[in-house]
Design a protein around this motif. Structure first.
Motif, PDB file in Angstrom:
ATOM      1  N   LEU A  84       4.619  -0.883   6.669  1.00  0.00           N
ATOM      2  CA  LEU A  84       3.508  -1.449   7.433  1.00  0.00           C
ATOM      3  C   LEU A  84       3.957  -2.297   8.606  1.00  0.00           C
ATOM      4  N   LEU A 125      -7.416  -1.019   1.465  1.00  0.00           N
ATOM      5  CA  LEU A 125      -6.728   0.232   1.143  1.00  0.00           C
ATOM      6  C   LEU A 125      -7.626   1.094   0.268  1.00  0.00           C
ATOM      7  N   THR A 127      -7.865   4.909  -2.034  1.00  0.00           N
ATOM      8  CA  THR A 127      -7.152   6.033  -2.646  1.00  0.00           C
ATOM      9  C   THR A 127      -7.664   7.337  -2.048  1.00  0.00           C
ATOM     10  N   LYS A 136      -1.758  -3.981  -6.090  1.00  0.00           N
ATOM     11  CA  LYS A 136      -0.607  -3.150  -5.733  1.00  0.00           C
ATOM     12  C   LYS A 136       0.650  -3.917  -6.118  1.00  0.00           C
TER      13      LYS A 136
END
Length: 156
Positions: A84, A125, A127, A136
């Motif tokens: 990131l 975020l 999926t 996470k």
């Protein structure tokens, strides 16, 4: 008075229903069945159209290979940010694994190389299935006992 008595007698007497059955007549309990099949067909066509619309915007995902637990939780010895390239201040949920031993893991001691679970809900975020990711794993990259702060790298 005579009218009301006559009406009362007429209502109390049972009149015989016409026994003639017309061609193509359907019993009362079967009348609603035709409309339900129409509704079912209509709902099926709507579902089919939705699937086609969703199929237009579907993005092919690359095949993801399974990652072994040892590979996922091994100690990373690099100090570079790879994916990131951003810094976030996230809340720690708990300790997943401490490489110094199971007692450290059960006690929740955080040392260098410890795998911790962090709350990433504010990052947004999602999926591939469309669900929001709440937690996470991240690996601690510094010795937190030296300065009291924790730096970690998000995994996977």
């Amino acid at each position: 008075m005579k009218k009301t008595i006559a009406m009362h007698e007429e209502s109390s007497t049972r009149s015989k229903v016409d026994d003639k059955v017309h061609d193509g007549a359907i019993p009362a309990y079967l009348l609603d069945r035709d409309t339900t099949t129409r509704a079912k067909v209509l709902s099926n066509t709507i579902k089919q159209k939705r699937k086609e619309k969703a199929g237009k915007w579907e993005v092919p995902l690359p095949k993801v290979r399974p990652v072994a637990e040892e590979e996922m939780f091994r100690v990373i010895r690099t100090g570079k940010r790879k994916k990131l390239k951003c810094t976030f201040n996230l809340e720690i949920i708990g300790v997943k694994r401490n490489p110094n031993g199971t007692t450290y893991t059960s006690l929740g001691v955080i040392t260098k190389g410890t795998i911790i679970e962090v709350n990433v809900s504010e990052l947004g975020l999602v999926t591939p299935a469309g669900k929001v990711v709440w937690g996470k794993y991240a690996q601690v990259t510094i010795n937190p006992e030296n300065d009291g702060s924790i730096n970690a790298v998000l995994l996977v």
